[in-house]
Design a protein around this motif. Structure first.
Motif, PDB file in Angstrom:
ATOM      1  N   LEU A   1       0.858  -1.170   0.000  1.00 13.00           N
ATOM      2  CA  LEU A   1       0.000   0.000   0.000  1.00 13.00           C
ATOM      3  C   LEU A   1       0.901   1.228   0.000  1.00 13.00           C
ATOM      4  O   LEU A   1       1.778   1.360   0.856  1.00 13.00           O
ATOM      5  N   VAL A   2       0.711   2.099  -0.981  1.00 11.33           N
ATOM      6  CA  VAL A   2       1.533   3.291  -1.115  1.00 11.33           C
ATOM      7  C   VAL A   2       0.631   4.511  -1.016  1.00 11.33           C
ATOM      8  O   VAL A   2      -0.415   4.574  -1.663  1.00 11.33           O
ATOM      9  N   LYS A   3       1.042   5.467  -0.181  1.00  9.18           N
ATOM     10  CA  LYS A   3       0.328   6.732  -0.065  1.00  9.18           C
ATOM     11  C   LYS A   3       1.254   7.822  -0.591  1.00  9.18           C
ATOM     12  O   LYS A   3       2.388   7.960  -0.126  1.00  9.18           O
ATOM     13  N   LEU A   4       0.765   8.552  -1.577  1.00  6.45           N
ATOM     14  CA  LEU A   4       1.536   9.635  -2.177  1.00  6.45           C
ATOM     15  C   LEU A   4       0.837  10.955  -1.923  1.00  6.45           C
ATOM     16  O   LEU A   4      -0.392  11.036  -1.971  1.00  6.45           O
ATOM     17  N   GLU A   5       1.632  11.976  -1.650  1.00  2.55           N
ATOM     18  CA  GLU A   5       1.118  13.340  -1.610  1.00  2.55           C
ATOM     19  C   GLU A   5       1.773  14.054  -2.774  1.00  2.55           C
ATOM     20  O   GLU A   5       3.001  14.066  -2.897  1.00  2.55           O
ATOM     21  N   LEU A   6       0.937  14.628  -3.648  1.00  4.04           N
ATOM     22  CA  LEU A   6       1.419  15.275  -4.864  1.00  4.04           C
ATOM     23  C   LEU A   6       1.040  16.744  -4.859  1.00  4.04           C
ATOM     24  O   LEU A   6      -0.091  17.093  -4.497  1.00  4.04           O
ATOM     25  N   ASP A   7       1.954  17.593  -5.283  1.00  4.11           N
ATOM     26  CA  ASP A   7       1.620  18.986  -5.507  1.00  4.11           C
ATOM     27  C   ASP A   7       0.535  19.002  -6.577  1.00  4.11           C
ATOM     28  O   ASP A   7       0.715  18.451  -7.665  1.00  4.11           O
ATOM     29  N   ALA A   8      -0.611  19.580  -6.297  1.00  2.00           N
ATOM     30  CA  ALA A   8      -1.748  19.522  -7.219  1.00  2.00           C
ATOM     31  C   ALA A   8      -1.516  20.319  -8.496  1.00  2.00           C
ATOM     32  O   ALA A   8      -2.132  20.053  -9.514  1.00  2.00           O
ATOM     33  N   ARG A   9      -0.596  21.255  -8.471  1.00  2.00           N
ATOM     34  CA  ARG A   9      -0.315  22.063  -9.657  1.00  2.00           C
ATOM     35  C   ARG A   9       0.623  21.348 -10.614  1.00  2.00           C
ATOM     36  O   ARG A   9       0.472  21.435 -11.823  1.00  2.00           O
ATOM     37  N   THR A  10       1.596  20.605 -10.067  1.00  3.46           N
ATOM     38  CA  THR A  10       2.642  20.017 -10.906  1.00  3.46           C
ATOM     39  C   THR A  10       2.659  18.495 -10.896  1.00  3.46           C
ATOM     40  O   THR A  10       3.364  17.892 -11.700  1.00  3.46           O
ATOM     41  N   ALA A  11       1.957  17.881  -9.975  1.00  2.00           N
ATOM     42  CA  ALA A  11       1.957  16.425  -9.758  1.00  2.00           C
ATOM     43  C   ALA A  11       3.304  15.907  -9.270  1.00  2.00           C
ATOM     44  O   ALA A  11       3.579  14.722  -9.333  1.00  2.00           O
ATOM     45  N   THR A  12       4.142  16.782  -8.759  1.00  2.00           N
ATOM     46  CA  THR A  12       5.417  16.387  -8.168  1.00  2.00           C
ATOM     47  C   THR A  12       5.150  15.683  -6.842  1.00  2.00           C
ATOM     48  O   THR A  12       4.354  16.159  -6.030  1.00  2.00           O
ATOM     49  N   VAL A  13       5.821  14.554  -6.628  1.00  2.00           N
ATOM     50  CA  VAL A  13       5.655  13.811  -5.379  1.00  2.00           C
ATOM     51  C   VAL A  13       6.318  14.596  -4.248  1.00  2.00           C
ATOM     52  O   VAL A  13       7.510  14.883  -4.294  1.00  2.00           O
ATOM     53  N   LEU A  14       5.529  14.942  -3.249  1.00  2.00           N
ATOM     54  CA  LEU A  14       6.023  15.663  -2.081  1.00  2.00           C
ATOM     55  C   LEU A  14       6.384  14.702  -0.957  1.00  2.00           C
ATOM     56  O   LEU A  14       7.294  14.967  -0.177  1.00  2.00           O
ATOM     57  N   ARG A  15       5.644  13.606  -0.895  1.00  2.00           N
ATOM     58  CA  ARG A  15       5.847  12.644   0.191  1.00  2.00           C
ATOM     59  C   ARG A  15       5.363  11.282  -0.268  1.00  2.00           C
ATOM     60  O   ARG A  15       4.372  11.167  -0.987  1.00  2.00           O
ATOM     61  N   ARG A  16       6.078  10.250   0.155  1.00  2.00           N
ATOM     62  CA  ARG A  16       5.693   8.873  -0.175  1.00  2.00           C
ATOM     63  C   ARG A  16       5.802   8.034   1.084  1.00  2.00           C
ATOM     64  O   ARG A  16       6.828   8.061   1.771  1.00  2.00           O
TER      65      ARG A  16
END
Length: 103
Positions: free
Chosen positions: A81-96
């Motif tokens: 199970l992977v939880k990703l937080e992405l910058d909504a403007r760029t889709a850059t992964v902020l945290r995994r």
């Protein structure tokens, strides 16, 4: 991904925006997209499929520290199970965050 699942995910993402009422949520999400504050969900999902393969279980959009963030939960083929937080403007992964599979 099945079209109904994508529609369901989009609805979940739109309704997750903090606001007073559900109508406001939809309006705020639409305005954020028009203003370039968020990447279209379809684009984010296509990128996720290429870069982080797995079944999307949940997706939400929230405001954190003054910016909009997509929070995505994926189930990978090996059961992780992977939880990703992405910058909504760029889709850059902020945290995994990742959890091992359960046997």
């Amino acid at each position: 991904m099945k079209p109904i699942a994508l529609t369901s995910l989009l609805a979940s993402a739109l309704l997750a925006l903090p606001a007073v009422g559900r109508d406001d949520d939809h309006d705020r999400a639409r305005e954020a997209l028009k203003a370039g504050q968020v990447m279209p969900l379809r684009t984010v999902l296509e990128r996720l499929e290429r870069e982080h393969p797995g079944q999307v279980l949940d997706i939400e959009i929230e405001e954190e520290h003054g910016r909009l963030v997509y929070e995505v939960k994926l189930l990978q083929s090996d059961g992780r199970l992977v939880k990703l937080e992405l910058d909504a403007r760029t889709a850059t992964v902020l945290r995994r965050q990742e959890r091992g599979r359960r046997d």
